[in-house]
Scaffold this active site. Structure first.
Site, PDB file in Angstrom:
ATOM      1  N   GLY A 127      22.179  10.914 -32.182  1.00  0.00           N
ATOM      2  CA  GLY A 127      21.744  11.674 -31.107  1.00  0.00           C
ATOM      3  C   GLY A 127      22.259  10.802 -29.741  1.00  0.00           C
ATOM      4  O   GLY A 127      22.444  11.252 -28.628  1.00  0.00           O
ATOM      5  N   ALA A 128      22.310   9.544 -29.707  1.00  0.00           N
ATOM      6  CA  ALA A 128      22.941   8.853 -28.474  1.00  0.00           C
ATOM      7  C   ALA A 128      24.447   9.118 -28.222  1.00  0.00           C
ATOM      8  O   ALA A 128      24.785   9.002 -27.272  1.00  0.00           O
ATOM      9  CB  ALA A 128      23.032   7.268 -28.907  1.00  0.00           C
ATOM     10  N   GLY A 173       1.024  -1.174   0.190  1.00  0.00           N
ATOM     11  CA  GLY A 173      -0.018   0.231  -0.018  1.00  0.00           C
ATOM     12  C   GLY A 173       0.866   1.229   0.041  1.00  0.00           C
ATOM     13  O   GLY A 173       1.980   1.333  -0.478  1.00  0.00           O
ATOM     14  N   GLY A 174       0.482   2.356   0.783  1.00  0.00           N
ATOM     15  CA  GLY A 174       0.945   3.522   0.756  1.00  0.00           C
ATOM     16  C   GLY A 174       2.528   3.490   1.356  1.00  0.00           C
ATOM     17  O   GLY A 174       3.248   4.228   0.869  1.00  0.00           O
TER      18      GLY A 174
END
Length: 518
Positions: free
Chosen positions: A408-409, A175-176
Site C-alpha cells: 500500500g505504501a 494561549g490562544g
C-alpha cells in the site's frame, strides 16, 4: 489667547508624535529587548523587506478600554506594527508584534489591525507574514480581546490556499495566540521562542507534571515532537533569511505560477548518482544526496527536517522551475511510512497543490510501519491522508522509483493509479506487494516445508520471486512505469517532463470540497 498654529508647527507636532509612537514601549524597554538578543518589532520589519518600501498602516491606532487601569493609557500602535512592503520586489503584507508595548499582548484594536492587513493581502493577492512576539491575550480587555483573536483566526482560514501565510515566532506565543500560527502554512521558530497553549505552571497545577517552558514549547520541542514548527532559526536574522528563501519558491497567490529563476539549461548526466543508492535493498543511504544530485545547484530547502525524518519534504528547482519534493528516507526506519510521516507529507502535498507547485516523489519504501501503537494511533486513517492528498492533487505529479516500492505504501507514494503523470524507475527498482523474503513465506510455504535443504530452497525461491515480480520490467510491461532510466539521466527526464506538463489541466467533479480523513 494662544496664536493659531501654522502648517509648519502642525507638521513638527506630527513628526514628534510619530517619533514617540515609533519608540514603542520607550528606550528602556527597547534596550531590554536588544539585551535579550532579539530585534525590535520595527527592526524585524526593516530587515525583512526591501529598503524604504514599508508603508505602515495604523500607527495612530488607539484602544478604547477604560477598565483595569487602561483609561487614558498610551499604547503605541496598540502593540503591533502593520502594513505593506515589497520583498525581493514582490508585494507582501505583514504584522510585527511589539513586545515592548504591554508585552505585545493582543487587544481588540491590536487584533483588528492584524486582520485588516490580512484582508488587504487577500484583496491584492500577496503573501501575509506575521512576526509573533506576544505574551498572549490582553486580559484587561476581556472578551473584546477574545473576539479580536476570533477575527484573526477566521481571516487566517479565508487566506488559506489563496495566498501563502508564514508565521515567524521570535518570542513568546502563548494561549490562544498560538492558534493563528497553527492556521498558517509555515511556522519558523527562533531558539529564543516558546509556544504553548498552557504554560508549565498551569500544567503543574492541573496534572502535577513538571516541565520547563523550553522543554514544553521551545523550538526543538515543536520540531521534534509536536510537528507544529517547520523551520528552526538561530535568531531573528536567521528566521528572516529563512522566510525570504521560502518565499522565493512560492507564487504570490493561488492564481499565479511560482516564479521561475534564470538557469543555464544544463541537464548533463550525473554519473555519481549511480553510486548513491546501494543495490542491496536493506542497505541505508541518505536520500538527500539523490535530491541534491538532481536539482539546480544542489539547492534543497528541507521542510520539517527534524520531524518524521523517515520522509523528506521540501522545495527545490529544476531549470529554474520550483518543485515540491517528497522522498522516503532509508536511513531512518528504513523509509517506512508511519503516522507522523503520513501527516507531514500530506500537508506538504496539499500546500503545493494549492499553489501550483509540481510534485516530484522519490520512492524507496518497504511499506507502512507495523506496530500496535501505530494501529491504535490510527495509521489507517492517517495513511489514507496521503492517498487522498495525492489523488486530489491536480498539479503535475512525477514519481521516480529508486529501489523498493512495496504494498500500500507504493500506492501512497503517488503511483500511476493515484494520478502520477510520469513514472520513472531506476534499474534497481522493485515494485511488488511485499518484499521477496516475506512473499515466499506466504506463497511457497508448502514447498519449503517439503524441501530437504530448507535454507537453500528458500534462497532459490526468493531469487525466483524477485526475478519474476520485483523488477521494474514487470511494472513497465503493465504500463505502470512509463520508462526505466539511467540514474545519471534523472535530471534530464524530470526537466523534460516538467516542461511538457506545464499546461496540464485536470478537471474534477463539481463539489464544495472533498472530505480528507482528518
Amino acid at each position: 489667547m494662544s496664536a493659531k498654529k501654522t502648517m509648519e508647527d502642525l507638521t513638527k507636532d506630527l513628526l514628534a508624535k510619530r517619533a514617540e509612537l515609533e519608540q514603542g514601549g520607550g528606550p528602556d524597554r527597547l534596550a531590554r529587548q536588544k539585551k535579550d538578543g532579539k530585534l525590535t518589532a520595527r527592526e524585524r520589519v526593516e530587515a525583512l523587506v526591501d529598503p524604504g518600501s514599508f508603508e505602515e498602516i495604523g500607527l495612530f491606532a488607539q484602544h478604547r478600554q477604560t477598565l483595569f487601569g487602561m483609561a487614558g493609557k498610551e499604547v503605541p500602535a496598540d502593540g503591533v506594527v502593520t502594513g505593506a512592503a515589497s520583498l525581493d520586489g514582490r508585494l507582501v503584507h505583514l504584522a510585527s508584534q511589539d513586545f515592548t508595548v504591554l508585552g505585545g499582548s493582543a487587544g481588540e484594536v491590536h487584533s483588528h489591525k492584524v486582520a485588516d492587513v490580512m484582508e488587504m493581502a487577500l484583496h491584492t493577492g500577496s503573501p501575509f507574514i506575521f512576526i509573533n512576539d506576544s505574551g498572549g491575550a490582553r486580559v484587561q480587555e476581556g472578551i473584546d480581546s477574545l473576539s479580536g483573536y476570533g477575527r484573526v483566526f477566521y481571516t487566517n482560514v479565508e487566506l488559506s490556499g489563496a495566498v501563502p501565510q508564514i508565521s515567524l515566532i521570535c518570542g513568546p506565543c502563548a494561549g490562544g495566540a498560538a492558534y493563528s500560527p497553527a492556521l498558517t502554512d509555515y511556522v519558523i521558530m527562533t531558539k529564543q521562542a516558546q509556544m504553548f497553549i498552557t504554560g508549565p505552571q498551569v500544567i503543574k497545577q492541573v496534572t502535577g507534571e513538571q516541565i520547563t517552558a523550553e522543554a514544553l514549547g521551545g523550538a526543538d520541542a515543536h520540531m521534534a515532537h509536536s510537528g507544529v514548527s517547520h523551520f528552526t532559526a538561530e535568531d531573528d536574522a536567521d528566521a528572516i533569511n529563512i522566510c525570504k528563501r521560502l518565499l522565493s519558491f512560492l507564487p504570490s497567490n493561488n492564481l499565479e505560477d511560482p516564479p521561475r529563476l534564470p538557469h543555464d539549461n544544463n541537464v548533463d548526466p550525473n554519473p555519481a548518482l549511480a553510486k548513491v543508492v546501494p543495490v542491496e535493498g536493506k542497505q541505508a543511504y541518505d536520500v538527500r544526496d539523490v535530491i541534491c544530485g538532481i536539482v539546480d545547484r544542489a539547492d534543497f530547502l528541507e521542510v520539517q527536517a527534524g520531524y518524521a525524518p523517515n520522509i523528506v519534504v521540501g522545495f527545490a528547482r529544476i531549470l529554474g522551475r520550483s518543485i515540491g519534493i517528497i522522498a522516503n528516507q532509508p536511513s531512518y526506519l528504513s523509509g517506512a511510512l508511519d503516522i507522523n510521516a503520513s501527516n507531514k507529507s500530506s500537508r506538504f502535498i496539499r500546500f503545493c497543490n494549492a499553489f501550483n507547485i509540481p510534485l516530484v516523489t522519490f520512492v524507496d519504501v518497504p511499506g507502512f510501519l507495523p506496530g500496535v501503537q501505530q494501529e491504535y494511533g490510527g495509521i489507517i486513517r492517517n495513511g489514507a491522508k496521503m492517498l487522498f492528498a495525492y489523488s486530489a492533487a491536480t498539479v503535475p505529479k512525477i514519481q521516480v522509483i529508486l529501489r523498493k516500492s512495496y504494498g500500500g505504501a507504493h500506492l501512497a507514494m503517488c503511483s500511476k493509479d493515484l494520478g502520477a503523470d510520469r513514472v520513472y524507475a531506476w534499474p534497481t527498482a522493485e515494485v511488488a506487494v511485499m518484499g521477496a523474503e516475506g512473499a515466499v513465506e506466504i506463497v511457497f510455504r508448502k514447498e519449503m516445508e517439503k524441501a530437504a535443504d530448507k535454507a537453500a530452497k528458500r534462497a532459490e525461491l526468493i531469487d525466483e520471486y524477485r526475478s519474476t515480480f520485483s523488477t521494474p520490467y514487470v511494472s513497465a510491461g503493465r504500463r505502470l512505469v512509463d520508462d526505466i532510466i539511467d540514474p545519471a539521466d534523472t535530471r534530464r527526464h524530470l526537466a523534460q517532463a516538467l516542461e511538457y506538463l506545464q499546461t496540464k489541466r485536470d478537471h474534477r467533479p463539481p463539489k464544495k470540497h472533498g472530505l480528507i480523513p482528518l
